[in-house]
Design an enzyme around this catalytic site. Structure first.
Site, PDB file in Angstrom:
ATOM      1  N   GLU A  64       0.819  -1.218   0.000  1.00  8.33           N
ATOM      2  CA  GLU A  64       0.000   0.000   0.000  1.00  8.33           C
ATOM      3  C   GLU A  64       0.854   1.270   0.000  1.00  8.33           C
ATOM      4  O   GLU A  64       0.479   2.276  -0.608  1.00  8.33           O
ATOM      5  CB  GLU A  64      -0.952   0.009   1.208  1.00  8.33           C
ATOM      6  CG  GLU A  64      -2.002  -1.098   1.199  1.00  8.33           C
ATOM      7  CD  GLU A  64      -1.463  -2.436   1.675  1.00  8.33           C
ATOM      8  OE1 GLU A  64      -0.338  -2.491   2.219  1.00  8.33           O
ATOM      9  OE2 GLU A  64      -2.164  -3.454   1.508  1.00  8.33           O
ATOM     10  N   PHE A  89      -6.066  -0.842   5.509  1.00  8.53           N
ATOM     11  CA  PHE A  89      -4.691  -0.959   4.995  1.00  8.53           C
ATOM     12  C   PHE A  89      -4.267   0.328   4.290  1.00  8.53           C
ATOM     13  O   PHE A  89      -3.129   0.770   4.396  1.00  8.53           O
ATOM     14  CB  PHE A  89      -4.576  -2.159   4.048  1.00  8.53           C
ATOM     15  CG  PHE A  89      -5.197  -3.410   4.611  1.00  8.53           C
ATOM     16  CD1 PHE A  89      -5.088  -3.708   5.969  1.00  8.53           C
ATOM     17  CD2 PHE A  89      -5.918  -4.277   3.802  1.00  8.53           C
ATOM     18  CE1 PHE A  89      -5.672  -4.852   6.490  1.00  8.53           C
ATOM     19  CE2 PHE A  89      -6.501  -5.419   4.327  1.00  8.53           C
ATOM     20  CZ  PHE A  89      -6.383  -5.714   5.665  1.00  8.53           C
TER      21      PHE A  89
END
Lengths: 319, 277
Positions: A64, A89
């Site tokens: 991410e 996330f």
């Protein structure tokens, strides 16, 4: 899902499915749009765009931080970029990248976090985005959106892409009741929408809690208490005028959100109320805890995100 | 199209000396900043802005320009000095480095003409470069993304996320330059988190590796003249450098990672640079 049934709301699409379909539908309207996803496109629903426009879709893998900075790099190169993963996330793992690469340079990046709140159910607390509104609100000049149903998600997806600058939008996993059965094209970023009139108190809600607020308002009406209900789909910049009017005209405000009570919708509303039109308030949300696995509606009940809790909160604020 | 730089690359050592002198004056005046890592990257910056980067100071936001991300944002003063040298903004601005109302903030700031991205939180630059190189590859535009990394920031996991992505997607328009001066904030890289075998790590991520002496002008020019080093691969230039290069009492000294010279030290340092060949 039984939410909204008691007042005749029909079950519609989840906000994530509505987002995914609308994003793909808008590909030709926004030719510079590119999408990156953190290997969860089947869940965030960006895969619909990816299948239609494979040359404009990039799977960043389960990374991410890199995904968000890449989205910033794509924006630096003239693209509108959407970066998507689970809310938890995206906003927790990549917070520093959002701060430096998206917030500070005011990059034209749209962050979309799915699986918000606790209604994701069985997958449990590690997958639940219950702090995303607080984290994204703490990025200066970030627009923060929390749509309540599929129809308004589609409308806000288009507004988000039209807007130039950083935006965060949260979407949810379960199918949710349709609030905007007559369409939501008139919605504007930053302007709350009155979904029920009332003079005795105001319930300000976002996301799934709008349907629950409407159920609570119907229940309170039976007891002679008429509640105004605001769909506060834009948590930031918050609609100050709508909050001040609610405080002055109805004298009591309850906020309802599928998020921690720290730093989310309730905090934002309370700041405006305190600054401009003090009135009694009460707050419905997740109270300083992580949730557990379970069926979505059982979890909502266990953590106090129910019609009965909203009713009780209105009664507290009216006292 | 942007013409190649009009500044002759013929005397990069003079340009690098000028960058070093500006940098020393700036950190002395501001009484803050990372001087050692600025001195170590000055030679590479002199070459990049002396004819390698396709940039035009009169059009700093040209969409087709090459980008340079100084991912080691703590050495912003060296970049600002370079940009002033190259004419992106008046040299007088350097006198206000780190002051209120000056765009020249302590760490690299995108509001400065010629600066492509704000940095200073480490481990972000290679990902930004990935996004730029990906856009250019997709759009079939010739602009390249150069990213200057510190050795210390190779500790950051996000750097390796970006390395993995760039290798997989064959981003040949992405060029990373590691200022391998072997000292990070608290000591020697090899003692804190050893990076070796560093070239092998990049190769394992499918990068083409070029190893040079980061103060040898012929080697720097040679590496930067042949990019990408291999078609279809991102390039990493591992530039072995000396922290504090050019000032005898700063060279190789951890003390000068973050420290400002006082008046006497500044004078001595400037004199040494003037006397150097």
């Amino acid at each position: 899902m039984n939410i909204g049934k008691s007042i005749g709301l029909e079950l519609g699409q989840s906000t994530r499915f509505a987002f995914g379909e609308e994003l793909a539908a808008l590909g030709d309207v926004f030719p510079t749009l590119v999408v990156v996803d953190g290997d969860v496109g089947n869940s965030t629903r960006t895969e619909v765009f990816g299948k239609k426009y494979p040359e404009r879709f990039f799977n960043a893998g389960i990374a991410e931080s890199n995904m968000v900075s890449m989205a910033a790099g794509l924006a630096l190169s003239g693209h509108i970029s959407v970066a998507s993963s689970f809310a938890a996330f995206l906003t927790c793992n990549a917070y520093d990248q959002i701060r430096m690469g998206v917030g500070f340079p005011h990059a034209n990046v749209k962050l979309v976090g799915s699986h918000c709140g606790i209604s994701i159910g069985e997958d449990g607390p590690s997958q639940m985005g219950i702090e995303d509104l607080a984290l994204m609100s703490s990025i200066p000049q970030m627009v923060v959106l929390a749509p309540c149903d599929g129809v308004s998600t589609r409308a806000l997806t288009r507004k988000m892409l039209e807007y130039v600058g950083p935006v965060y939008m949260r979407t949810g996993r379960p199918d949710v009741p349709v609030i905007y059965k007559d369409g939501a094209a008139a919605l504007e970023i930053g302007t709350a929408n009155r979904v029920r009139e009332g003079k005795d108190a105001t319930i300000i809600a976002c996301g799934l809690m709008v349907a629950i607020a409407l159920e609570a308002a119907a229940e309170l009406a039976k007891r002679g208490v008429e509640c105004r209900v605001l769909d506060m789909h834009t948590v930031k910049p918050i609609d100050r005028a709508a909050i001040v009017a609610a405080a002055r005209e109805t004298g009591a405000i309850v906020t309802a959100e599928e998020h921690l009570l720290d730093g989310g919708l309730g905090s934002a509303v309370a700041r405006v109320v305190t600054e401009e039109a003090p009135c009694k308030m009460a707050f419905v949300g997740v109270r300083d805890t992580y949730a557990e696995s379970g069926k979505p509606e059982e979890l909502l009940a266990k953590y106090g995100l129910t019609t009965a809790e909203v009713v009780a909160a209105v009664e507290r604020a009216k006292r | 199209m942007i013409p190649n730089s009009s500044v002759p690359a013929s005397n990069p050592s003079a340009v690098a000396r000028s960058i070093r002198k500006s940098l020393l004056r700036m950190v002395h005046h501001a009484n803050a900043s990372h001087v050692g890592g600025g001195l170590s990257i000055a030679d590479v910056l002199a070459h990049l802005y002396g004819g390698v980067l396709r940039v035009d100071p009169s059009r700093p936001n040209d969409p087709e320009r090459d980008r340079l991300i100084l991912s080691k944002g703590h050495t912003a003063a060296a970049l600002y000095a370079t940009l002033a040298e190259r004419g992106f903004f008046p040299s007088e601005w350097l006198d206000h480095y780190g002051e209120e109302h000056s765009p020249l903030t302590g760490h690299t700031n995108h509001l400065v003409p010629g600066v492509d991205a704000s940095t200073g939180a480490l481990g972000h630059g290679l990902s930004l470069g990935c996004g730029i190189a990906l856009a250019m590859q997709r759009d079939r535009r010739p602009a390249r993304a150069f990213v200057v990394l510190s050795d210390g920031e190779l500790d950051e996991g996000s750097t390796w996320e970006a390395a993995l992505f760039a290798g997989h997607h064959q981003l040949e328009g992405l060029i990373a330059i590691v200022d391998y001066n072997q000292i990070q904030s608290f000591g020697n890289v090899c003692e804190i988190l050893d990076l070796e075998p560093l070239a092998d790590k990049w190769r394992a991520f499918r990068w083409q590796v070029v190893e040079i002496d980061g103060h040898d002008h012929d080697q720097i020019a040679g590496a930067l003249a042949r990019l990408p080093a291999k078609a279809g691969s991102p390039t990493v230039i591992l530039a072995r450098t000396v922290k504090g290069k050019g000032v005898s009492f700063m060279e190789g000294e951890l003390l000068w990672h973050y420290r400002s010279p006082d008046g006497a030290q500044l004078e001595r340092a400037l004199r040494e640079l003037d006397d150097s060949p």
